[in-house]
Design a protein around this motif. Structure first.
Motif, PDB file in Angstrom:
ATOM      1  N   ASP A 363      56.233  92.708  -5.923  1.00 50.46           N
ATOM      2  CA  ASP A 363      57.853  92.132  -5.212  1.00 50.46           C
ATOM      3  C   ASP A 363      57.541  90.393  -4.994  1.00 50.46           C
ATOM      4  N   ARG A 364      56.465  90.456  -5.392  1.00 50.12           N
ATOM      5  CA  ARG A 364      56.792  88.963  -4.194  1.00 50.12           C
ATOM      6  C   ARG A 364      57.437  87.629  -5.565  1.00 50.12           C
ATOM      7  N   TYR A 367      61.130  88.583  -5.460  1.00 49.61           N
ATOM      8  CA  TYR A 367      61.618  88.550  -4.214  1.00 49.61           C
ATOM      9  C   TYR A 367      61.278  85.855  -3.977  1.00 49.61           C
ATOM     10  N   ARG A 368      60.076  85.861  -4.667  1.00 43.74           N
ATOM     11  CA  ARG A 368      59.905  84.826  -4.810  1.00 43.74           C
ATOM     12  C   ARG A 368      60.994  83.270  -5.191  1.00 43.74           C
ATOM     13  N   LEU A 370      64.223  84.405  -5.870  1.00 42.87           N
ATOM     14  CA  LEU A 370      65.939  84.636  -4.991  1.00 42.87           C
ATOM     15  C   LEU A 370      65.828  83.942  -4.039  1.00 42.87           C
ATOM     16  N   TRP A 494      53.148  80.085  -9.196  1.00 41.48           N
ATOM     17  CA  TRP A 494      52.770  79.623  -7.813  1.00 41.48           C
ATOM     18  C   TRP A 494      51.360  79.159  -7.521  1.00 41.48           C
ATOM     19  N   GLU A 498      52.176  79.951  -1.913  1.00 37.42           N
ATOM     20  CA  GLU A 498      53.259  79.604  -1.329  1.00 37.42           C
ATOM     21  C   GLU A 498      54.333  78.544  -2.123  1.00 37.42           C
ATOM     22  N   ARG A 499      54.267  78.203  -3.258  1.00 41.18           N
ATOM     23  CA  ARG A 499      54.937  77.000  -3.514  1.00 41.18           C
ATOM     24  C   ARG A 499      55.198  77.343  -4.933  1.00 41.18           C
TER      25      ARG A 499
END
Lengths: 826, 255
Positions: A363-364, A367-368, A370, A494, A498-499
């Motif tokens: 997912d991540r 989703y990150r 989007l 990533w 987080e970034r």
């Protein structure tokens, strides 16, 4: 509650017999009917009609009836009477070429054994009639006749004869307009896109009469009037005559009406945008010729989703539920006052945003990326961009990505968004063996583009490799008798999660041996080793716009020579170190499919440089240079001294290198024909001219551009139409440029394979120093090629290029070259 | 040629049945399955079929081919609803779907199907001996869905940076999460992270929205503190709240 239909008397089935002409066994038919001996049923009743339905639906029988032959008390005796449908035995098609017959048989499913129903005959007939009418054979006649095969043993069969009389193509001799004064016949004829007069000069669109497209063309004629202000124009009548010579004549009577102009255009209901903003988008003013078609387009242009129209203006500000209606409020004389009535509705906010179909990717990772998140204002642009960027991740099939609007609620001003993705294979395996460079070369390459390194110790994650974290991992081993290369690289898009800072690292090690002329084998005592490490970070920027990426990398390479005397190095025993820092700025907004971009551009500029050692150490390079110039390479003592000097010069490589590369993709025919234009430039320089330009890190122009990248920092620049690396001197150029133009046409863009054909023209050259540099002194070439991309194999391609200029040291043009491309894009 | 090979090639379905049953009993499910696959069509409608199809389905289950196991168990249950194995078959069918459910961070289509199937089983056989297991499986699957939604909301919190609207996305996602899963075991964490997002959004806000955002953050703190006065996050939340109150105070003194 009892159904009246089922209120028939109840009977027990005592016996079921099957009569009629059938080849199926009695039990099969009875079982299939669903009726069973001993069953209690109502007659008349549901069970009987169900059985009839079931038998009909098998498409195997005709004349199906179920009789109640007799009843004894409550015992019912049933008879199922039916006939097998005849099967098709042979088909004869008359009137078309042999080659066409097979496709006609296939299209109509006239295969041997097909059940011949009335329906089959009628649809075949209609299909063929329509097919040829569409091609302009307006007088096509089709007859289908069937004759039973006389054969009492086998099941009933028929032979089919299809007669097609195409007759002559019906051409249109002339189209005559009556009643047109304002617009000429010529203009009106031009508006008819598919109905054309006979004309020997026009061969792209032949004259033919197809009723459906003729009707459409009449609408286009009226539309043309409407575009020119004749809002009341209409076709009063149209007639078609048969001429003696078999052609048609068309006569169209039109009534033009008056020409109208726009009066006042008022906006009603707009609170978000001012009248001025809206009218500047609308672009129509009082006094302009009334043009209903244009008006519609400015309000909502359905042909382009990214058009600058009023609907999109609202859509991008969250007004998903807005509706815009132009209304003619008064028509005073020939001036029409308009009111653009806008119902803005509530701005829509995303409520739930979900992704479905990710059965590999976590997912991540999705989703990150989007750009539409819960609670955010709806924006059409953001949705379009999200789809684009998900496609660019390379984990999903870009052609099948779709944003699905769900639960749009105008009262609350909310909507849910569901992105539907389809995973595609993103791992590639390369296993090659072949002869080249004087012996057998074996290559094993593995590259995983959606890797999950945290799962490498989890046994259950190996299906067949751990996937889903969006990391890429590549391993490559290449070996022959004369060299071995090992490389490993890893990328995490990533860092820390987080970034969006991409972290990448790579390690490589290369061993090369010299050729031993006596044993015809590698001489292991004469070797050249290169070991390299690179660590890089790349960060997405938000300004100047968020398509920019800033990347930085530090790399170190150690060259170790032992007894390795070649023309390239004057020191056979020695070493060299290359510690450098690279900084790059790139921008990429190509879309949607990374394999086949249909628009946008990508460009990047990088600078790579080492520490200016000569400023920091006290070596007098000018003196060394003078001394070296005075030495004679033919003298062994002098040569040894040159080796010592060169070792001093190249102990730590001192250089800077600047590169620029840009590619633009232009869509010529909507998503079909793409032009890619590209420009490249590279320059390698030295801080200290006495120390000189290093023999590493150089540019080698020519050929397919595939090269042993890690060898000595050299860069192979593709230049089709010339042999590999032929346009540079043997030591490599220090400056090069290249311009290219490529036309691409997609053959298929499916998920299994993407194939496109291309034609190219390019020009480029390399130079040994800046004094020789002349950007217009280009080696030119042109050619054709094909690319095939398959998820498991990566990109494969072949190009045929013709070099128009001679390679250096030659004086006839180079001519044709064939290039094979593996895993790299031009 | 081994006996198994002979049975595979044999024309006699009874031999295959016998051999298959022996292999099945011996736990050699893969081999048994191949034999059963050959004879299932011939046995359909015959009295032995009930046993055969049960063994056939179960051999898939034991081979970990859960797609086919689920399918065949369900068919068995609908064909032989009166069989004493029907209840077990329906349970194993549902459990097969449970086995297909992937890790929480991937698409949960199978998870939702599994929950549905398990619930159907529970409704049909409320007195089943498998009931406790079915319940615990449902719980596990529900937990998975909760974790998925929670982790996505938390992701928005983690990747947010101060310039963007990502904290708002996180708040909204946690709001949705708490509404959708009122009894979730992540409630405490969700309420804390919702406050955390609102706090960071408020403190770093542009001036003209700051007061409003700080007030919202305070509201979320109160909701969290009331529900979990002794949370593992209490100390951290307390500290943030102090900073928050101080920031709100400046507006009160101004007016």
């Amino acid at each position: 509650q009892e159904n009246p239909f089922n209120s028939g008397k109840k009977y027990t089935i005592a016996e079921i017999i099957v009569t009629g002409d059938t080849n199926f066994s009695e039990t099969t038919i009875v079982t299939y009917s669903g009726l069973r001996k001993g069953e209690v049923i109502a007659i008349p009743g549901e069970r009987i009609s169900e059985a009839l339905k079931k038998l009909w639906s098998s498409n195997l029988f005709s004349n199906i009836d179920i009789y109640l032959t007799k009843t004894i008390d409550d015992q019912a005796y049933l008879e199922i009477s039916l006939e097998d449908l005849p099967e098709l035995n042979t088909v004869v098609i008359n009137g078309v070429k042999k080659g066409k017959k097979e496709s006609l048989i296939k299209d109509n499913k006239l295969t041997k054994g097909a059940k011949v129903t009335e329906n089959l005959i009628t649809t075949t007939k209609n299909y063929l009639t329509n097919k040829y009418r569409k091609e302009g054979f307006y007088n096509t006649k089709v007859t289908v006749t069937t004759t039973p095969v006389i054969d009492s043993i086998e099941k009933s069969r028929v032979n089919m004869v299809v007669n097609i009389e195409k007759n002559d193509k019906v051409k249109i001799k002339d189209i005559d307009f009556i009643g047109n004064e304002k617009l000429s016949d010529k203009k009106l004829k031009k508006a008819m896109k598919n109905t054309k007069e006979k004309n020997l000069l026009r061969f792209l669109k032949r004259s033919k009469y197809v009723k459906a497209s003729y009707k459409e063309d009449l609408v286009s004629v009226v539309d043309l009037y409407k575009e020119n202000g004749y809002r009341d124009a209409r076709v009063i009548s149209d007639s078609i005559y048969n001429n003696q010579d078999g052609t048609l004549s068309i006569q169209v009577k039109v009534e033009e009406g008056d020409k109208y102009t726009f009066g006042k255009i008022a906006f009603v209901g707009n609170t978000v945008f001012t009248d001025q903003q809206l009218s500047s988008i609308l672009g129509l003013r009082e006094g302009d010729t009334y043009n209903g078609v244009e008006l519609k387009k400015r309000i909502a242009d359905n042909s382009r989703p990214d058009a600058r129209d009023i609907t999109n203006l609202y859509q991008d500000q969250g007004y998903l539920f807005s509706t815009i209606n132009p209304v003619e409020v008064s028509a005073d004389g020939n001036v029409i006052d308009m009111e653009i009535r806008i119902s803005e509705g509530k701005p829509a906010y995303f409520n739930n945003v979900t992704v479905v179909g990710n059965d590999k990717t976590n997912d991540r990772v999705i989703y990150r990326e989007l750009r539409t998140r819960p609670g955010q204002l709806y924006s059409k642009t953001a949705v379009v961009r999200t789809v684009r960027e998900l496609g660019q991740l390379g984990f999903f099939d870009a052609q099948q990505l779709s944003p699905n609007f769900k639960n749009a609620n105008p009262n609350d001003g909310t909507l849910d968004m569901e992105y539907s993705v389809v995973e595609k294979g993103s791992s590639q395996i390369e296993l090659q063996g072949g002869y080249g460079g004087g012996g057998f070369i074996g290559t094993l390459g593995l590259s995983f583009n959606n890797f999950a390194i945290k799962d490498i110790f989890k046994k259950e994650a190996y299906k067949p490799v751990p996937t889903g974290d969006g990391q890429s991992l590549a391993l490559r081993l290449q070996a022959s008798r004369f060299y071995q290369t090992y490389s490993f690289s890893f990328t995490e898009p990533w860092l820390g999660g987080e970034r969006p800072i991409q972290f990448s690292t790579s390690l490589s090690h290369t061993k090369q041996f010299l050729y031993n002329p006596r044993t015809r084998d590698a001489d292991k005592s004469k070797r050249f080793n290169i070991t390299g490490v690179t660590v890089g970070l790349a960060k997405r920027l938000t300004s100047p716009d968020d398509y920019f990426t800033l990347s930085q990398a530090v790399s170190f390479q150690h060259y170790d020579l032992q007894n390795y005397n070649t023309g390239l190095f004057t020191f056979g025993n020695g070493y060299s170190n290359n510690l450098s820092y690279t900084v790059g700025l790139s921008r990429n907004n190509t879309y949607t499919d990374p394999i086949y971009p249909t628009g946008g551009s990508s460009f990047g500029v990088t600078a790579k440089f080492s520490v200016p050692y000569s400023l920091l150490n006290d070596v007098d390079y000018a003196a060394l240079k003078d001394e070296r110039a005075g030495l004679n390479p033919a003298d062994p003592d002098d040569l040894a001294r040159m080796g010592v000097i060169d070792q001093e010069r190249y102990k730590w490589l001192e250089f800077y290198k600047v590169k620029f590369k840009g590619d633009w993709y232009t869509n010529v025919v909507a998503n079909k024909l793409i032009i890619k234009s590209g420009i490249e430039f590279g320059f390698l320089g030295a801080y200290n001219n006495d120390r000189g330009i290093i023999p590493f890190e150089r540019f080698f122009v020519g050929g397919d551009g595939l090269g042993n990248y890690s060898l000595d920092g050299r860069e192979s620049i593709a230049m089709r139409g010339y042999p590999n690396q032929s346009l540079s001197s043997t030591d490599g150029g220090t400056i090069y440029n290249k311009f290219s133009l490529e036309l691409r046409y997609p053959i298929t863009l499916g998920a299994q394979a993407k194939i496109y054909a291309l034609g190219f023209m390019e020009g480029g050259n390399s130079f040994d120093n800046f004094r020789d540099y002349n950007p217009f002194n280009l080696k030119r070439s042109a050619g054709l090629g094909l690319r095939i991309f398959m998820p498991a194999f990566g990109l494969l391609g072949i190009d045929f290029g013709h070099g128009f200029d001679p390679v250096p040291g030659d004086n006839v043009k180079n001519g044709w070259e064939t290039h094979f491309i593996i895993g790299q894009q031009f | 040629c081994s006996e198994y090979q002979k049975a595979l090639k044999s024309e006699d379905i009874a031999t295959k049945f016998k051999m298959g049953t022996e292999l099945y009993d011996a736990g050699k499910y893969g081999k048994a399955n191949r034999l059963f696959a050959q004879i299932v069509p011939q046995y359909r409608g015959k009295p032995q079929a009930e046993k055969l199809i049960y063994m056939y389905s179960n051999s898939f289950y034991n081979m970990r081919d859960y797609y086919l196991a689920g399918y065949h168990f369900e068919r068995f249950e609908s064909q032989y609803p009166k069989s004493e194995k029907a209840e077990e078959a329906l349970f194993l069918a549902a459990k097969s779907f449970y086995k297909l459910s992937p890790v929480y961070s991937k698409e949960q289509k199978e998870t939702k199907v599994a929950i549905e199937k398990l619930q159907l089983f529970i409704n049909k056989y409320p007195d089943s001996e498998y009931l406790p297991e079915a319940n615990s499986l449902i719980k596990e699957l529900d937990y998975k869905l909760e974790k998925k939604a929670f982790e996505i909301a938390k992701l928005y919190n983690q990747i947010a940076n101060f310039e963007s609207e990502d904290y708002e996305a996180s708040i909204k996602a946690f709001d949705n999460f708490l509404v959708e899963y009122p009894g979730t075991s992540f409630r405490e964490d969700a309420m804390y992270y919702r406050f955390d997002s609102a706090f960071k959004l408020g403190i770093n806000s542009v001036e003209y929205k700051r007061k409003e955002r700080l007030d919202i953050a305070a509201k979320y703190y109160n909701a969290f503190n009331k529900a979990y006065p002794e949370s593992k996050y209490s100390a951290e939340a307390e500290k943030m709240n102090k900073e928050l109150q101080a920031a709100i105070q400046t507006y009160n003194t101004q007016s």
